[in-house]
Scaffold this motif. Sequence first.
Motif, PDB file in Angstrom:
ATOM      1  N   ILE A 135      11.784   5.513  -8.619  1.00 22.73           N
ATOM      2  CA  ILE A 135      11.417   5.044  -7.391  1.00 22.73           C
ATOM      3  C   ILE A 135      10.029   4.621  -7.386  1.00 22.73           C
ATOM      4  O   ILE A 135       9.190   5.187  -7.760  1.00 22.73           O
ATOM      5  CB  ILE A 135      11.220   6.693  -6.950  1.00 22.73           C
ATOM      6  N   ASN A 136      10.435   3.210  -6.549  1.00 22.54           N
ATOM      7  CA  ASN A 136       9.631   2.712  -6.971  1.00 22.54           C
ATOM      8  C   ASN A 136       9.470   1.518  -6.102  1.00 22.54           C
ATOM      9  O   ASN A 136       8.154   1.042  -5.828  1.00 22.54           O
ATOM     10  CB  ASN A 136       9.760   0.607  -8.151  1.00 22.54           C
ATOM     11  N   SER A 137       9.963   1.851  -4.392  1.00 21.30           N
ATOM     12  CA  SER A 137       9.425   1.841  -3.430  1.00 21.30           C
ATOM     13  C   SER A 137       9.898   2.463  -2.255  1.00 21.30           C
ATOM     14  O   SER A 137      11.082   2.872  -3.088  1.00 21.30           O
ATOM     15  CB  SER A 137       9.100  -0.157  -3.334  1.00 21.30           C
ATOM     16  N   SER A 138       9.812   2.025  -1.045  1.00 14.84           N
ATOM     17  CA  SER A 138      10.442   3.248   0.024  1.00 14.84           C
ATOM     18  C   SER A 138      11.917   2.560  -0.199  1.00 14.84           C
ATOM     19  O   SER A 138      12.703   2.885   0.944  1.00 14.84           O
ATOM     20  CB  SER A 138       9.649   2.596   1.308  1.00 14.84           C
ATOM     21  N   ASN A 139      12.549   0.783  -0.815  1.00 11.94           N
ATOM     22  CA  ASN A 139      13.919   1.129  -0.826  1.00 11.94           C
ATOM     23  C   ASN A 139      14.350   2.001  -1.352  1.00 11.94           C
ATOM     24  O   ASN A 139      15.411   2.296  -1.887  1.00 11.94           O
ATOM     25  CB  ASN A 139      13.730  -1.004  -0.949  1.00 11.94           C
ATOM     26  N   ASP A 140      13.876   2.898  -2.614  1.00  9.66           N
ATOM     27  CA  ASP A 140      14.432   3.461  -3.207  1.00  9.66           C
ATOM     28  C   ASP A 140      14.805   4.759  -2.340  1.00  9.66           C
ATOM     29  O   ASP A 140      15.089   5.767  -3.664  1.00  9.66           O
ATOM     30  CB  ASP A 140      14.249   3.131  -4.219  1.00  9.66           C
ATOM     31  N   LEU A 141      13.956   4.845  -1.600  1.00  6.98           N
ATOM     32  CA  LEU A 141      14.238   6.556  -1.122  1.00  6.98           C
ATOM     33  C   LEU A 141      15.606   7.598  -0.520  1.00  6.98           C
ATOM     34  O   LEU A 141      15.332   8.525  -0.855  1.00  6.98           O
ATOM     35  CB  LEU A 141      13.363   6.206  -0.378  1.00  6.98           C
ATOM     36  N   TYR A 142      16.837   6.076  -0.599  1.00 12.00           N
ATOM     37  CA  TYR A 142      17.887   6.649  -0.327  1.00 12.00           C
ATOM     38  C   TYR A 142      18.126   7.757  -1.345  1.00 12.00           C
ATOM     39  O   TYR A 142      18.974   8.640  -1.382  1.00 12.00           O
ATOM     40  CB  TYR A 142      18.580   5.758  -0.184  1.00 12.00           C
TER      41      TYR A 142
ATOM     42  N   PHE B  89       1.285  -1.576  -0.079  1.00 14.77           N
ATOM     43  CA  PHE B  89       0.122   0.163  -0.434  1.00 14.77           C
ATOM     44  C   PHE B  89       0.976   1.080   0.044  1.00 14.77           C
ATOM     45  O   PHE B  89       0.760   2.111  -0.843  1.00 14.77           O
ATOM     46  CB  PHE B  89      -0.959  -0.378   1.521  1.00 14.77           C
ATOM     47  N   GLN B  90       1.799   1.394   1.061  1.00 15.47           N
ATOM     48  CA  GLN B  90       2.662   2.212   1.131  1.00 15.47           C
ATOM     49  C   GLN B  90       3.616   3.059  -0.041  1.00 15.47           C
ATOM     50  O   GLN B  90       3.170   3.893  -0.743  1.00 15.47           O
ATOM     51  CB  GLN B  90       3.950   1.958   1.877  1.00 15.47           C
ATOM     52  N   ASN B  91       4.172   1.498  -1.538  1.00 14.64           N
ATOM     53  CA  ASN B  91       5.050   1.990  -2.428  1.00 14.64           C
ATOM     54  C   ASN B  91       3.750   2.177  -3.448  1.00 14.64           C
ATOM     55  O   ASN B  91       4.312   3.317  -4.775  1.00 14.64           O
ATOM     56  CB  ASN B  91       5.291   0.318  -2.675  1.00 14.64           C
ATOM     57  N   GLU B  92       2.105   1.879  -3.662  1.00 14.03           N
ATOM     58  CA  GLU B  92       1.687   2.343  -4.239  1.00 14.03           C
ATOM     59  C   GLU B  92       1.783   3.683  -4.337  1.00 14.03           C
ATOM     60  O   GLU B  92       1.243   4.201  -5.111  1.00 14.03           O
ATOM     61  CB  GLU B  92       0.373   1.037  -4.759  1.00 14.03           C
ATOM     62  N   ARG B  93       1.299   4.234  -3.069  1.00 13.18           N
ATOM     63  CA  ARG B  93       1.230   5.332  -2.918  1.00 13.18           C
ATOM     64  C   ARG B  93       2.230   6.308  -2.796  1.00 13.18           C
ATOM     65  O   ARG B  93       2.125   7.150  -3.375  1.00 13.18           O
ATOM     66  CB  ARG B  93       0.372   6.019  -1.230  1.00 13.18           C
ATOM     67  N   LEU B  94       3.915   5.827  -2.405  1.00 10.72           N
ATOM     68  CA  LEU B  94       4.567   6.661  -2.732  1.00 10.72           C
ATOM     69  C   LEU B  94       5.156   6.764  -4.321  1.00 10.72           C
ATOM     70  O   LEU B  94       5.046   7.888  -4.551  1.00 10.72           O
ATOM     71  CB  LEU B  94       5.609   5.804  -2.421  1.00 10.72           C
ATOM     72  N   LYS B  95       4.695   6.222  -5.085  1.00  7.85           N
ATOM     73  CA  LYS B  95       5.163   6.263  -6.523  1.00  7.85           C
ATOM     74  C   LYS B  95       4.113   7.173  -7.342  1.00  7.85           C
ATOM     75  O   LYS B  95       4.282   8.282  -7.948  1.00  7.85           O
ATOM     76  CB  LYS B  95       4.578   4.771  -7.279  1.00  7.85           C
ATOM     77  N   LYS B  96       3.117   7.417  -6.473  1.00  8.79           N
ATOM     78  CA  LYS B  96       1.573   8.771  -6.812  1.00  8.79           C
ATOM     79  C   LYS B  96       2.564   9.937  -6.228  1.00  8.79           C
ATOM     80  O   LYS B  96       1.955  10.958  -7.880  1.00  8.79           O
ATOM     81  CB  LYS B  96       0.450   8.078  -6.058  1.00  8.79           C
ATOM     82  N   ILE B  97       3.030   9.807  -5.489  1.00 14.40           N
ATOM     83  CA  ILE B  97       3.370  11.197  -4.633  1.00 14.40           C
ATOM     84  C   ILE B  97       4.691  11.564  -5.461  1.00 14.40           C
ATOM     85  O   ILE B  97       5.276  12.772  -5.502  1.00 14.40           O
ATOM     86  CB  ILE B  97       3.138  11.684  -3.058  1.00 14.40           C
ATOM     87  N   ILE B  98       5.364  10.661  -5.723  1.00 12.18           N
ATOM     88  CA  ILE B  98       6.888  11.512  -5.908  1.00 12.18           C
ATOM     89  C   ILE B  98       6.434  11.974  -7.664  1.00 12.18           C
ATOM     90  O   ILE B  98       7.138  12.991  -8.216  1.00 12.18           O
ATOM     91  CB  ILE B  98       7.644   9.819  -6.633  1.00 12.18           C
ATOM     92  N   ASN B  99       5.765  10.562  -8.630  1.00 13.52           N
ATOM     93  CA  ASN B  99       4.916  11.796  -9.735  1.00 13.52           C
ATOM     94  C   ASN B  99       4.568  12.753  -9.822  1.00 13.52           C
ATOM     95  O   ASN B  99       4.821  13.851 -10.392  1.00 13.52           O
ATOM     96  CB  ASN B  99       3.824  10.015 -10.378  1.00 13.52           C
ATOM     97  N   TYR B 100       4.011  12.884  -8.818  1.00 10.66           N
ATOM     98  CA  TYR B 100       2.409  14.113  -8.822  1.00 10.66           C
ATOM     99  C   TYR B 100       3.579  14.841  -8.151  1.00 10.66           C
ATOM    100  O   TYR B 100       3.860  16.727  -8.942  1.00 10.66           O
ATOM    101  CB  TYR B 100       1.963  14.221  -7.377  1.00 10.66           C
ATOM    102  N   ALA B 101       4.875  14.961  -7.547  1.00 15.05           N
ATOM    103  CA  ALA B 101       5.725  16.039  -6.855  1.00 15.05           C
ATOM    104  C   ALA B 101       6.541  16.315  -8.599  1.00 15.05           C
ATOM    105  O   ALA B 101       6.574  17.671  -8.642  1.00 15.05           O
ATOM    106  CB  ALA B 101       6.329  15.369  -5.692  1.00 15.05           C
TER     107      ALA B 101
END
Length: 426
Positions: free
Chosen positions: A71-78, A38-50
């Motif tokens: 950035i496809n998951s929280s593991n890529d946030l670094y 769930f987090q990863n799906e939301r993350l991709k949306k907010i990254i694309n939007y930003a």
Amino acid sequence: MKIKPKNIYLKLKEIIIKKKLVDLEKSQYWTINELKNFQNERLKKIINYAYKNIKGYRDKFNQVKIKPNDINSSNDLYKIPILTREEIQENPAFINPKLIHTTLYTGGSTGKSLIYYDDQQAGIMRWNCHYRGWKYQGYNVSKKLAVISAAKKISINHKILTLNGQLEDKYLRQNIEAIVKFRPEFLRGYVGSIYILGKYILEKNIKIDFIKAIDPVSENLYEYQKKIMQKAFNAPVFEEYCCNDGGACAWECEKHQGLHWAMERAIIEEKNGEMITTDLWNKAMPFIRYKNGDKVKFLKNKCCCGRTLPLIKVKGRDNDIIIAPKGPIGATFLMYHGIGYGDKNSFRTGIRIVQYVQEKNYQLNVNIVKSANCTQKQIDGFKKAVKTTCHQMKIKFNFIKDIKGTKIGKRQFIINNDHKLLEKWK
């Protein structure tokens, strides 16, 4: 729209329950993999939007040569550079003004306050997470609640008793009288305020036996404070953590084994003990890899309550309290009135950093770093607010270029060097 403490719980009634983006009652029992997906799906949306809509983030991404599809998951946030408060403070490059629904403020526990914004969906998610956390204590909007925060008078609105946040004896006495008459089941408020109120109850041998749960917020909670609260009000303390600028939030449940992190709202990373948070919902002012200055530790144990939301332990910034001749002034109360809440024309925006230093004989030195566009009207308003809040103290205002931090860059908002006086109130 600005959310003020006096109507904050009434706002809850308007938003909560009717509007849900996620069924938080069910999601708190999802498997960890389901929560991460769930987090990863939301993350991709907010990254694309930003990247597409917020210039500040597009510039940050371009500086390190990454695109949203990296950035496809929280593991890529670094891969994304960390965001600091200094970067976004009064910086329109990180805001989409078309989506602003609510104007919010940080308390300013480092002496620097941040005006920030969220959109309607982010606001709904914020309130629903809060409500779920408060339900862990047994609270719901039909129950009577007493709140002690920044108000300067006692008032009742429906099932909410707002207490006077001033901590002089006469106000403490009035607060107790109001509590006994109103008989709330739940008590919520600033840590320092509830602690001082509890000490007063014990000193005066007053019996309070109708409170079911205590929720101290906005400041670090120490064990000695917790013991006083529980003894005075004959009720358990439930810890809560919220960093709405960044979306990180967590609540202690009835098993008291740690704070359940609301994974549905934000991703929390730990870097050298410090919290890095990414809000998964806010489009008006996205917070992506935001360093909020708090310390976080992920607990290895799982809570026996059955909820799968991970447990964390959080420590905010340390601050002393100011002690005036008639009693103490808590850190959060001082933040509210000493820095001030208001619109862009208020004295709050004229002050970049402030620090209060108490010396012996009730001497209070106020160190101030002005914003670039600070006006005399803003300074006069700030001085008036401080003199009103810290009356009967000898106040000296010092205008300086910067306030030195510790070796790791922390700035303490309040320093009390009158250790004998400070010890009296601990």
